[in-house]
Design a protein around this motif. Structure first.
Motif, mmCIF file in Angstrom:
data_model
loop_
_atom_site.group_PDB
_atom_site.id
_atom_site.type_symbol
_atom_site.label_atom_id
_atom_site.label_comp_id
_atom_site.label_asym_id
_atom_site.label_seq_id
_atom_site.Cartn_x
_atom_site.Cartn_y
_atom_site.Cartn_z
ATOM 1 N N PHE A 84 0.824 -1.200 0.000
ATOM 2 C CA PHE A 84 0.000 0.000 0.000
ATOM 3 C C PHE A 84 0.863 1.257 0.000
ATOM 4 N N GLY A 85 0.473 2.227 -0.829
ATOM 5 C CA GLY A 85 1.214 3.477 -0.895
ATOM 6 C C GLY A 85 0.346 4.614 -1.409
ATOM 7 N N ILE A 86 0.978 5.685 -1.839
ATOM 8 C CA ILE A 86 0.260 6.886 -2.250
ATOM 9 C C ILE A 86 -0.695 6.602 -3.406
ATOM 10 N N ALA A 87 -0.263 5.824 -4.378
ATOM 11 C CA ALA A 87 -1.137 5.545 -5.524
ATOM 12 C C ALA A 87 -2.428 4.877 -5.070
ATOM 13 N N ASP A 88 -2.329 3.932 -4.155
ATOM 14 C CA ASP A 88 -3.534 3.270 -3.638
ATOM 15 C C ASP A 88 -4.418 4.254 -2.881
ATOM 16 N N ALA A 89 -3.795 5.137 -2.111
ATOM 17 C CA ALA A 89 -4.573 6.135 -1.371
ATOM 18 C C ALA A 89 -5.333 7.046 -2.324
ATOM 19 N N MET A 90 -4.717 7.403 -3.437
ATOM 20 C CA MET A 90 -5.388 8.263 -4.403
ATOM 21 C C MET A 90 -6.582 7.572 -5.043
ATOM 22 N N TYR A 91 -6.504 6.275 -5.221
ATOM 23 C CA TYR A 91 -7.585 5.542 -5.883
ATOM 24 C C TYR A 91 -8.566 4.899 -4.901
ATOM 25 N N ALA A 92 -8.302 4.997 -3.609
ATOM 26 C CA ALA A 92 -9.184 4.359 -2.623
ATOM 27 C C ALA A 92 -10.633 4.837 -2.727
ATOM 28 N N PRO A 93 -10.904 6.146 -2.880
ATOM 29 C CA PRO A 93 -12.301 6.558 -2.998
ATOM 30 C C PRO A 93 -12.996 5.988 -4.234
ATOM 31 N N VAL A 94 -12.235 5.767 -5.321
ATOM 32 C CA VAL A 94 -12.820 5.135 -6.500
ATOM 33 C C VAL A 94 -13.194 3.692 -6.186
ATOM 34 N N ALA A 95 -12.344 3.016 -5.427
ATOM 35 C CA ALA A 95 -12.672 1.643 -5.025
ATOM 36 C C ALA A 95 -14.000 1.602 -4.270
ATOM 37 N N THR A 96 -14.226 2.585 -3.400
ATOM 38 C CA THR A 96 -15.490 2.593 -2.654
ATOM 39 C C THR A 96 -16.664 2.910 -3.565
ATOM 40 N N ARG A 97 -16.460 3.744 -4.584
ATOM 41 C CA ARG A 97 -17.527 4.003 -5.554
ATOM 42 C C ARG A 97 -17.923 2.717 -6.272
ATOM 43 N N LEU A 98 -16.929 1.917 -6.642
ATOM 44 C CA LEU A 98 -17.212 0.667 -7.343
ATOM 45 C C LEU A 98 -18.066 -0.261 -6.478
ATOM 46 N N VAL A 99 -17.840 -0.224 -5.168
ATOM 47 C CA VAL A 99 -18.655 -1.017 -4.240
ATOM 48 C C VAL A 99 -20.031 -0.393 -4.066
ATOM 49 N N THR A 100 -20.080 0.907 -3.826
ATOM 50 C CA THR A 100 -21.352 1.597 -3.593
ATOM 51 C C THR A 100 -22.320 1.383 -4.740
#
Length: 217
Positions: free
Chosen positions: A157-173
């Motif tokens: 886990f690093g900065i790139a994952d942190a930047m895309y984390a909200p997109v991951a939650t959108r995919l779930v939502t």
């Protein structure tokens, strides 16, 4: 350090530095500004010249914008693997982080962040799904080329994952169907203790009717 954030139920930009700092156990005081209660712009302007969250205050430095905060932390704590160590991987990570910061407008508009909602099928416009396809391509490419045996974009886990984390939650939502490699990355993010801490706090916040069913900051 002080990190100024918005409501954990809705503020995708706030999640990015908060998640990284909590995951790497960086000490900070959290200041939450309720984005939906009264006129908070004046309060936010006291912390950030844009009147937006997040913002970071550290030893005389004021840093705003999520990506700038994350890059500042990488300089502030060079002993931590916030960016990939290898030059080509690091260049790639910086590029995709900047792409997220500047792009994916259709996805943001059609599928805004709501960490606590489940709205399968909502917001599946052609333009939003084209953005989703780019995310799928990007995650698959990173994991295949740079991920090694790890479950994140560049292994750990690093900065790139942190930047895309909200997109991951959108995919779930919004109930987006994902290929196994991308689904595993999403699952890995949701398994992080820091992510669980954020989501539990989001659930405990009051629902803001004016922000439902969509909200973003």
């Amino acid at each position: 350090m002080q990190l100024i954030i918005g409501n954990k139920r809705y503020s995708s930009w706030s999640l990015r530095p908060w998640l990284l700092m909590r995951h790497f156990d960086l000490p900070f005081d959290e200041i939450m500004v309720n984005l939906y209660q009264g006129d908070t712009r004046a309060e936010r302007l006291a912390y950030s010249p844009t009147g937006k969250v997040p913002a970071l205050i550290d030893d005389g430095a004021l840093v705003w914008e999520s990506l700038a905060i994350l890059d500042y932390l990488a300089e502030r704590f060079p002993q931590l693997p916030l960016w990939p160590a290898e030059r080509i991987a690091r260049a790639h990570a910086r590029s995709i982080a900047a792409e997220m910061h500047a792009g994916f407008g259709a996805l943001r508009q059609a599928m805004p962040t709501n960490f606590c909602a489940r709205l399968p099928g909502r917001g599946h416009t052609d333009a939003a799904l084209a953005d989703v396809a780019r995310v799928v391509e990007l995650v698959s490419d990173c994991r295949t080329r740079f991920g090694g045996t790890g479950r994140f974009l560049f292994g750990e886990f690093g900065i790139a994952d942190a930047m895309y984390a909200p997109v991951a939650t959108r995919l779930v939502t919004y109930g987006v169907q994902l290929p196994p490699l991308v689904r595993d990355w999403v699952d890995a993010l949701y398994a992080l203790p820091a992510m669980n801490e954020w989501l539990q706090a989001a659930e405990s916040e009051p629902l803001i009717r004016s922000a439902e069913p969509y909200a973003d900051a």
